[in-house]
Design an enzyme around this catalytic site. Structure first.
Site, PDB file in Angstrom:
ATOM      1  N   ASP A  55       0.715  -1.248   0.206  1.00  0.00           N
ATOM      2  CA  ASP A  55       0.251  -0.165  -0.060  1.00  0.00           C
ATOM      3  C   ASP A  55       0.972   1.103   0.079  1.00  0.00           C
ATOM      4  O   ASP A  55       0.350   2.296  -0.013  1.00  0.00           O
ATOM      5  CB  ASP A  55      -1.051   0.051   0.944  1.00  0.00           C
ATOM      6  CG  ASP A  55      -0.348  -0.115   2.433  1.00  0.00           C
ATOM      7  OD1 ASP A  55       0.786  -0.311   2.578  1.00  0.00           O
ATOM      8  OD2 ASP A  55      -1.123   0.022   3.471  1.00  0.00           O
ATOM      9  N   SER A  56       2.388   1.097  -0.073  1.00  0.00           N
ATOM     10  CA  SER A  56       3.163   2.381  -0.071  1.00  0.00           C
ATOM     11  C   SER A  56       2.798   2.798  -1.497  1.00  0.00           C
ATOM     12  O   SER A  56       3.275   3.976  -1.768  1.00  0.00           O
ATOM     13  CB  SER A  56       4.559   1.793  -0.061  1.00  0.00           C
ATOM     14  OG  SER A  56       4.819   0.720  -0.751  1.00  0.00           O
ATOM     15  N   ASP A  94      -1.057  -6.204  -0.218  1.00  0.00           N
ATOM     16  CA  ASP A  94      -1.483  -5.406   1.070  1.00  0.00           C
ATOM     17  C   ASP A  94      -3.050  -5.243   1.231  1.00  0.00           C
ATOM     18  O   ASP A  94      -3.560  -4.685   0.151  1.00  0.00           O
ATOM     19  CB  ASP A  94      -0.864  -4.124   0.968  1.00  0.00           C
ATOM     20  CG  ASP A  94       0.429  -3.964   2.092  1.00  0.00           C
ATOM     21  OD1 ASP A  94       0.548  -4.898   2.825  1.00  0.00           O
ATOM     22  OD2 ASP A  94       1.262  -3.062   1.914  1.00  0.00           O
ATOM     23  N   LYS A 124      -1.342  -9.189   2.828  1.00  0.00           N
ATOM     24  CA  LYS A 124      -0.497  -8.898   3.905  1.00  0.00           C
ATOM     25  C   LYS A 124      -1.354  -7.937   4.673  1.00  0.00           C
ATOM     26  O   LYS A 124      -2.045  -6.873   4.363  1.00  0.00           O
ATOM     27  CB  LYS A 124       0.946  -8.084   3.728  1.00  0.00           C
ATOM     28  CG  LYS A 124       1.595  -7.615   4.859  1.00  0.00           C
ATOM     29  CD  LYS A 124       3.077  -7.092   4.437  1.00  0.00           C
ATOM     30  CE  LYS A 124       3.286  -5.940   3.713  1.00  0.00           C
ATOM     31  NZ  LYS A 124       2.876  -4.888   4.584  1.00  0.00           N
ATOM     32  N   GLU A 193       9.268  -3.978  10.217  1.00  0.00           N
ATOM     33  CA  GLU A 193       9.744  -2.721   9.512  1.00  0.00           C
ATOM     34  C   GLU A 193      10.260  -1.906  10.662  1.00  0.00           C
ATOM     35  O   GLU A 193       9.910  -1.701  11.687  1.00  0.00           O
ATOM     36  CB  GLU A 193       8.629  -2.229   9.063  1.00  0.00           C
ATOM     37  CG  GLU A 193       9.021  -0.886   8.447  1.00  0.00           C
ATOM     38  CD  GLU A 193       7.854  -0.333   7.360  1.00  0.00           C
ATOM     39  OE1 GLU A 193       7.003  -1.065   6.992  1.00  0.00           O
ATOM     40  OE2 GLU A 193       8.388   0.946   7.095  1.00  0.00           O
TER      41      GLU A 193
END
Ligand code: KIV
Length: 275
Positions: A55-56, A94, A124, A193
């Protein structure tokens, strides 16, 4: 009407599966990158074990300030493109903010939609202990789940920014509990992360599923980076990124050359004209 067969009818597809990734615990490091569109995904597919449609993409492709504004429809659109462009890697998509936190059944409905519409192999989602029940609900119903703990960008407004996790040792147990909880719930791997090295190392040593690090040190079972970051397209490169290419300046030079050619009537030339 075209008589060309659809690519899926001709080219064999043999993709890495989520259980295959799970079995890589402690073995050869797992290679992963993000991809959001078919052409880059086709290149990454040759080298990566799994590709994350992260989703970045909200920030990288759509100029958002965080991932919070990303919709399910956007993830599905980019997920379809990446699946179409690839043949080998496991594709993980995502789940965006607001599509899974409410309840396990809401999460299942949206995960099933992502899997049906994109044909990806796993989803994810962010969260540890608090998402364990949902992860179990999904995995028991045929949805492979990659978990994501540590710095979880969808919670940026609660965390007060993108902050490295585990700087205080008395905070480590919470992250360790998150990792144990998602592993016990059935996640096939977990993204760590923005986490200090000794904490990431301890989680990797003591938790039975592969850890995929981003800003979490070489001790993880695998690594992931945002493709555009490692290609030098991000004007603000985070500390944990190694820049492997300088695509930004190359694109700019190509655009400048094109603009100059058009203005000078030097493009198109004889080579690009239909006679
Ligand atoms: O959205 C994303 O790209 C991610 C990676 C940073 C792991 O979640």
């Amino acid at each position: 009407m075209s008589t060309r067969p659809a690519p899926s009818a001709t080219a064999p597809v043999r993709r890495t599966t989520a259980p295959e990734i799970a079995r890589r615990k402690g073995g050869e490091p797992i290679v992963s990158l993000t991809s959001y569109h078919a052409h880059t995904a086709a290149l990454v597919d040759k080298y990566a074990d799994f590709i994350l449609v992260g989703d970045s993409l909200g920030m990288v492709m759509h100029g958002m300030e965080s991932t919070v504004g990303v919709s399910l429809e956007l993830m599905i659109m980019h997920g379809k493109a990446v699946v179409r462009g690839t043949r080998q890697a496991l594709i993980v998509v995502d789940m965006p903010f607001g599509t899974y936190e409410e309840s396990p059944s809401v999460a299942f409905r949206n995960a099933a939609r992502i899997m049906k519409e994109t044909q990806c192999g796993a989803v994810k989602l962010e969260g540890g202990v608090r998402m364990a029940e949902t992860i179990q609900f999904l995995t028991e119903r045929g949805v492979p789940v990659m978990a994501h703990i540590g710095l979880t960008p969808q919670s940026v407004h609660v965390m007060g920014g993108f902050k490295t996790q585990g700087r205080e040792e008395n905070d480590w147990q919470r992250h360790f509990d998150d990792a144990q909880a998602v592993a016990e719930a059935g996640a096939f791997s977990v993204v760590l992360e923005g986490m200090v090295e000794p904490l990431a190392a301890r989680i990797t040593r003591d938790v039975r599923i592969p850890t995929i690090g981003i800003g979490a040190s070489v001790d993880c079972d695998g690594q992931i980076l945002v493709l555009e970051d490692m290609l030098g397209l991000n004007p603000r490169t985070p500390k944990f990124v190694k820049v492997y290419g300088q695509i930004g300046p190359q694109i700019e030079q190509a655009v400048a050359d094109y603009a100059a050619d058009v203005r000078a009537r030097a493009f198109p030339t004889e080579d690009q004209v239909y006679r």
